[in-house]
Design a protein around this motif. Structure first.
Motif, mmCIF file in Angstrom:
data_model
loop_
_atom_site.group_PDB
_atom_site.id
_atom_site.type_symbol
_atom_site.label_atom_id
_atom_site.label_comp_id
_atom_site.label_asym_id
_atom_site.label_seq_id
_atom_site.Cartn_x
_atom_site.Cartn_y
_atom_site.Cartn_z
ATOM 1 N N ARG A 13 0.859 -1.184 0.000
ATOM 2 C CA ARG A 13 0.000 0.000 0.000
ATOM 3 C C ARG A 13 0.899 1.239 0.000
ATOM 4 N NH1 ARG A 13 -5.186 1.322 0.881
ATOM 5 N NH2 ARG A 13 -5.584 3.352 1.784
ATOM 6 N N HIS A 14 0.517 2.221 -0.813
ATOM 7 C CA HIS A 14 1.277 3.466 -0.906
ATOM 8 C C HIS A 14 0.396 4.605 -0.403
ATOM 9 C CE1 HIS A 14 4.019 6.483 -2.464
ATOM 10 N NE2 HIS A 14 3.002 7.070 -3.060
ATOM 11 N N GLU A 15 0.864 5.282 0.602
ATOM 12 C CA GLU A 15 0.154 6.462 1.103
ATOM 13 C C GLU A 15 0.665 7.669 0.329
ATOM 14 O OE1 GLU A 15 -2.286 6.406 3.236
ATOM 15 O OE2 GLU A 15 -2.079 4.280 3.715
ATOM 16 N N PRO A 16 -0.133 8.194 -0.601
ATOM 17 C CA PRO A 16 0.372 9.298 -1.420
ATOM 18 C C PRO A 16 0.508 10.598 -0.627
ATOM 19 C CG PRO A 16 -1.905 8.804 -1.993
ATOM 20 C CD PRO A 16 -1.473 7.790 -0.984
ATOM 21 N N GLU A 17 1.575 11.316 -0.940
ATOM 22 C CA GLU A 17 1.784 12.655 -0.396
ATOM 23 C C GLU A 17 0.983 13.639 -1.242
ATOM 24 O OE1 GLU A 17 3.643 13.362 2.293
ATOM 25 O OE2 GLU A 17 4.051 11.226 2.558
ATOM 26 N N ALA A 39 -0.189 13.150 -38.672
ATOM 27 C CA ALA A 39 0.860 13.343 -37.669
ATOM 28 C C ALA A 39 0.369 12.818 -36.321
ATOM 29 C CB ALA A 39 1.218 14.816 -37.551
ATOM 30 N N PRO A 40 1.113 11.856 -35.740
ATOM 31 C CA PRO A 40 0.687 11.374 -34.422
ATOM 32 C C PRO A 40 0.874 12.470 -33.381
ATOM 33 C CG PRO A 40 2.774 10.390 -35.030
ATOM 34 C CD PRO A 40 2.318 11.201 -36.200
ATOM 35 N N SER A 41 -0.068 12.569 -32.496
ATOM 36 C CA SER A 41 -0.022 13.614 -31.492
ATOM 37 C C SER A 41 -0.052 12.980 -30.104
ATOM 38 C CB SER A 41 -1.208 14.552 -31.687
ATOM 39 O OG SER A 41 -1.187 15.559 -30.714
ATOM 40 N N LEU A 42 1.066 13.057 -29.395
ATOM 41 C CA LEU A 42 1.153 12.529 -28.047
ATOM 42 C C LEU A 42 1.189 13.680 -27.064
ATOM 43 C CD1 LEU A 42 3.771 9.662 -28.446
ATOM 44 C CD2 LEU A 42 1.307 9.465 -28.265
ATOM 45 N N GLY A 43 0.634 13.444 -25.911
ATOM 46 C CA GLY A 43 0.645 14.460 -24.872
ATOM 47 C C GLY A 43 0.901 13.840 -23.520
ATOM 48 N N VAL A 44 1.256 14.666 -22.567
ATOM 49 C CA VAL A 44 1.484 14.233 -21.195
ATOM 50 C C VAL A 44 0.346 14.785 -20.345
ATOM 51 C CG1 VAL A 44 3.025 14.391 -19.213
ATOM 52 C CG2 VAL A 44 3.972 14.160 -21.501
ATOM 53 N N PHE A 45 -0.253 13.922 -19.557
ATOM 54 C CA PHE A 45 -1.355 14.310 -18.696
ATOM 55 C C PHE A 45 -0.957 14.046 -17.251
ATOM 56 C CE2 PHE A 45 -3.005 12.853 -22.741
ATOM 57 C CZ PHE A 45 -3.767 13.930 -23.145
ATOM 58 N N LEU A 46 -1.237 14.978 -16.373
ATOM 59 C CA LEU A 46 -0.953 14.821 -14.946
ATOM 60 C C LEU A 46 -2.262 14.637 -14.200
ATOM 61 C CD1 LEU A 46 1.733 17.619 -14.444
ATOM 62 C CD2 LEU A 46 2.085 15.195 -14.910
ATOM 63 N N ARG A 47 -2.278 13.615 -13.346
ATOM 64 C CA ARG A 47 -3.459 13.316 -12.553
ATOM 65 C C ARG A 47 -3.043 13.140 -11.096
ATOM 66 N NH1 ARG A 47 -5.672 14.605 -16.655
ATOM 67 N NH2 ARG A 47 -6.754 13.283 -18.110
ATOM 68 N N PRO A 48 -3.888 13.530 -10.163
ATOM 69 C CA PRO A 48 -3.568 13.253 -8.757
ATOM 70 C C PRO A 48 -3.682 11.753 -8.485
ATOM 71 C CG PRO A 48 -5.750 14.205 -8.946
ATOM 72 C CD PRO A 48 -5.145 14.245 -10.318
ATOM 73 N N LEU A 49 -2.905 11.256 -7.534
ATOM 74 C CA LEU A 49 -2.996 9.848 -7.159
ATOM 75 C C LEU A 49 -4.233 9.628 -6.307
ATOM 76 C CD1 LEU A 49 0.618 8.713 -6.230
ATOM 77 C CD2 LEU A 49 -0.760 7.992 -8.143
ATOM 78 N N PRO A 50 -4.950 8.541 -6.529
ATOM 79 C CA PRO A 50 -6.089 8.245 -5.657
ATOM 80 C C PRO A 50 -5.606 7.891 -4.256
ATOM 81 C CG PRO A 50 -5.857 6.591 -7.398
ATOM 82 C CD PRO A 50 -4.809 7.600 -7.605
ATOM 83 N N SER A 51 -6.496 7.985 -3.290
ATOM 84 C CA SER A 51 -6.108 7.729 -1.899
ATOM 85 C C SER A 51 -5.764 6.268 -1.657
ATOM 86 C CB SER A 51 -7.223 8.163 -0.954
ATOM 87 O OG SER A 51 -8.403 7.456 -1.266
ATOM 88 N N SER A 52 -6.332 5.350 -2.427
ATOM 89 C CA SER A 52 -5.999 3.935 -2.261
ATOM 90 C C SER A 52 -5.125 3.489 -3.429
ATOM 91 C CB SER A 52 -7.264 3.093 -2.195
ATOM 92 O OG SER A 52 -8.004 3.258 -3.375
ATOM 93 N N THR A 53 -3.830 3.599 -3.258
ATOM 94 C CA THR A 53 -2.869 3.244 -4.294
ATOM 95 C C THR A 53 -1.989 2.111 -3.785
ATOM 96 O OG1 THR A 53 -2.855 5.518 -5.080
ATOM 97 C CG2 THR A 53 -1.052 4.126 -5.791
ATOM 98 N N PHE A 54 -1.738 1.140 -4.656
ATOM 99 C CA PHE A 54 -0.876 0.027 -4.309
ATOM 100 C C PHE A 54 0.253 -0.055 -5.320
ATOM 101 C CE2 PHE A 54 -4.911 -0.853 -2.413
ATOM 102 C CZ PHE A 54 -4.589 -1.418 -1.190
ATOM 103 N N CYS A 55 1.437 -0.391 -4.849
ATOM 104 C CA CYS A 55 2.608 -0.549 -5.705
ATOM 105 C C CYS A 55 2.979 -2.024 -5.758
ATOM 106 C CB CYS A 55 3.789 0.244 -5.164
ATOM 107 S SG CYS A 55 3.490 2.005 -5.128
ATOM 108 N N VAL A 56 3.364 -2.474 -6.933
ATOM 109 C CA VAL A 56 3.789 -3.857 -7.111
ATOM 110 C C VAL A 56 5.305 -3.883 -7.128
ATOM 111 C CG1 VAL A 56 3.704 -5.862 -8.639
ATOM 112 C CG2 VAL A 56 1.713 -4.378 -8.419
ATOM 113 N N GLY A 57 5.882 -4.789 -6.320
ATOM 114 C CA GLY A 57 7.334 -4.919 -6.245
ATOM 115 C C GLY A 57 7.888 -5.720 -7.403
ATOM 116 N N GLN A 58 9.129 -6.125 -7.282
ATOM 117 C CA GLN A 58 9.804 -6.860 -8.352
ATOM 118 C C GLN A 58 9.159 -8.226 -8.557
ATOM 119 O OE1 GLN A 58 14.003 -6.893 -8.125
ATOM 120 N NE2 GLN A 58 14.243 -8.523 -9.613
#
Length: 125
Positions: A13-17, A39-58
Protein backbone atom coordinates in the motif's frame (compact mmCIF):
# COMPACT_ATOMS: atom_id res chain seq x y z
CA UNK A 1 0.87 -10.40 -3.32
CA UNK A 2 0.09 -10.58 -7.01
CA UNK A 3 0.39 -14.25 -7.97
CA UNK A 4 -0.22 -15.99 -11.29
CA UNK A 5 0.96 -19.21 -12.90
CA UNK A 6 3.93 -17.37 -14.43
CA UNK A 7 5.11 -14.95 -11.74
CA UNK A 8 4.66 -13.70 -8.19
CA UNK A 9 5.16 -10.14 -6.98
CA UNK A 10 4.67 -8.44 -3.63
CA UNK A 11 2.09 -5.64 -3.34
CA UNK A 12 2.44 -2.73 -0.93
CA UNK A 13 0.00 0.00 0.00
CA UNK A 14 1.28 3.47 -0.91
CA UNK A 15 0.15 6.46 1.10
CA UNK A 16 0.37 9.30 -1.42
CA UNK A 17 1.78 12.66 -0.40
CA UNK A 18 -0.05 15.80 -1.52
CA UNK A 19 2.78 16.46 -3.98
CA UNK A 20 2.53 12.98 -5.63
CA UNK A 21 1.02 12.71 -9.09
CA UNK A 22 0.53 10.25 -11.91
CA UNK A 23 2.06 11.18 -15.28
CA UNK A 24 0.36 9.57 -18.28
CA UNK A 25 1.72 9.60 -21.82
CA UNK A 26 -1.12 9.23 -24.28
CA UNK A 27 -2.77 10.44 -27.43
CA UNK A 28 -4.11 13.97 -27.35
CA UNK A 29 -7.74 14.36 -28.30
CA UNK A 30 -7.83 15.37 -31.96
CA UNK A 31 -9.60 18.53 -32.95
CA UNK A 32 -10.02 19.06 -36.67
CA UNK A 33 -8.92 22.71 -36.58
CA UNK A 34 -5.70 22.16 -34.62
CA UNK A 35 -4.66 18.68 -35.76
CA UNK A 36 -2.55 17.99 -38.82
CA UNK A 37 -3.61 14.92 -40.77
CA UNK A 38 -1.30 11.93 -40.46
CA UNK A 39 0.86 13.34 -37.67
CA UNK A 40 0.69 11.37 -34.42
CA UNK A 41 -0.02 13.61 -31.49
CA UNK A 42 1.15 12.53 -28.05
CA UNK A 43 0.65 14.46 -24.87
CA UNK A 44 1.48 14.23 -21.20
CA UNK A 45 -1.36 14.31 -18.70
CA UNK A 46 -0.95 14.82 -14.95
CA UNK A 47 -3.46 13.32 -12.55
CA UNK A 48 -3.57 13.25 -8.76
CA UNK A 49 -3.00 9.85 -7.16
CA UNK A 50 -6.09 8.25 -5.66
CA UNK A 51 -6.11 7.73 -1.90
CA UNK A 52 -6.00 3.94 -2.26
CA UNK A 53 -2.87 3.24 -4.29
CA UNK A 54 -0.88 0.03 -4.31
CA UNK A 55 2.61 -0.55 -5.70
CA UNK A 56 3.79 -3.86 -7.11
CA UNK A 57 7.33 -4.92 -6.24
CA UNK A 58 9.80 -6.86 -8.35
CA UNK A 59 8.29 -9.85 -10.12
CA UNK A 60 9.75 -13.29 -9.45
CA UNK A 61 9.25 -16.01 -12.07
CA UNK A 62 7.36 -19.11 -10.99
CA UNK A 63 8.10 -21.06 -14.18
CA UNK A 64 11.56 -21.82 -15.49
CA UNK A 65 12.22 -19.86 -18.67
CA UNK A 66 14.94 -21.41 -20.80
CA UNK A 67 17.42 -19.42 -22.86
CA UNK A 68 17.11 -20.11 -26.59
CA UNK A 69 19.13 -23.02 -28.02
CA UNK A 70 20.20 -24.40 -24.66
CA UNK A 71 20.11 -27.96 -23.44
CA UNK A 72 17.29 -27.08 -21.02
CA UNK A 73 15.12 -25.76 -23.83
CA UNK A 74 15.74 -28.80 -26.00
CA UNK A 75 14.99 -31.28 -23.21
CA UNK A 76 11.74 -29.39 -22.45
CA UNK A 77 10.63 -28.86 -26.03
CA UNK A 78 10.82 -32.47 -27.25
CA UNK A 79 8.27 -33.94 -24.79
CA UNK A 80 6.14 -30.77 -24.99
CA UNK A 81 5.81 -31.04 -28.78
CA UNK A 82 4.95 -34.74 -28.51
CA UNK A 83 2.31 -33.98 -25.86
CA UNK A 84 0.70 -31.20 -27.93
CA UNK A 85 0.50 -33.44 -31.00
CA UNK A 86 -1.01 -36.33 -29.02
CA UNK A 87 -3.53 -34.05 -27.27
CA UNK A 88 -4.76 -32.44 -30.50
CA UNK A 89 -4.80 -35.75 -32.36
CA UNK A 90 -6.99 -37.27 -29.64
CA UNK A 91 -9.28 -34.20 -29.63
CA UNK A 92 -9.72 -34.31 -33.42
CA UNK A 93 -10.37 -38.07 -33.41
CA UNK A 94 -12.97 -37.67 -30.64
CA UNK A 95 -14.82 -34.67 -32.13
CA UNK A 96 -14.48 -35.21 -35.86
CA UNK A 97 -13.66 -38.93 -36.15
CA UNK A 98 -10.53 -38.32 -38.21
CA UNK A 99 -6.81 -37.83 -37.74
CA UNK A 100 -4.58 -34.86 -38.55
CA UNK A 101 -2.52 -34.25 -41.66
CA UNK A 102 1.09 -33.11 -41.33
CA UNK A 103 0.35 -29.61 -42.64
CA UNK A 104 -2.53 -29.26 -40.13
CA UNK A 105 -0.22 -30.15 -37.27
CA UNK A 106 2.46 -27.76 -38.50
CA UNK A 107 0.09 -24.87 -39.28
CA UNK A 108 -2.39 -25.20 -36.42
CA UNK A 109 -0.21 -26.29 -33.49
CA UNK A 110 3.13 -24.71 -34.25
CA UNK A 111 2.25 -21.63 -36.30
CA UNK A 112 4.24 -19.28 -34.06
CA UNK A 113 7.27 -21.51 -33.51
CA UNK A 114 10.18 -22.51 -35.67
CA UNK A 115 10.29 -26.30 -35.78
CA UNK A 116 11.97 -27.86 -38.76
CA UNK A 117 9.73 -30.26 -40.70
CA UNK A 118 12.16 -33.15 -40.18
CA UNK A 119 12.21 -32.58 -36.41
CA UNK A 120 8.42 -32.43 -36.37
CA UNK A 121 8.15 -35.66 -38.37
CA UNK A 122 10.48 -37.31 -35.85
CA UNK A 123 8.21 -36.21 -32.97
CA UNK A 124 5.12 -37.55 -34.78
CA UNK A 125 6.65 -41.03 -35.09
Amino acid sequence: GLISNLFAAPIFRHEPEPSDFLMILGKKPSYKQHHREGAPSLGVFLRPLPSSTFCVGQTEPRVKVFAPNTTGEKTFQAPFVTYQIAKNLHRTETKEGRGLRFDEINDRLFANTVILPNALRQRIK
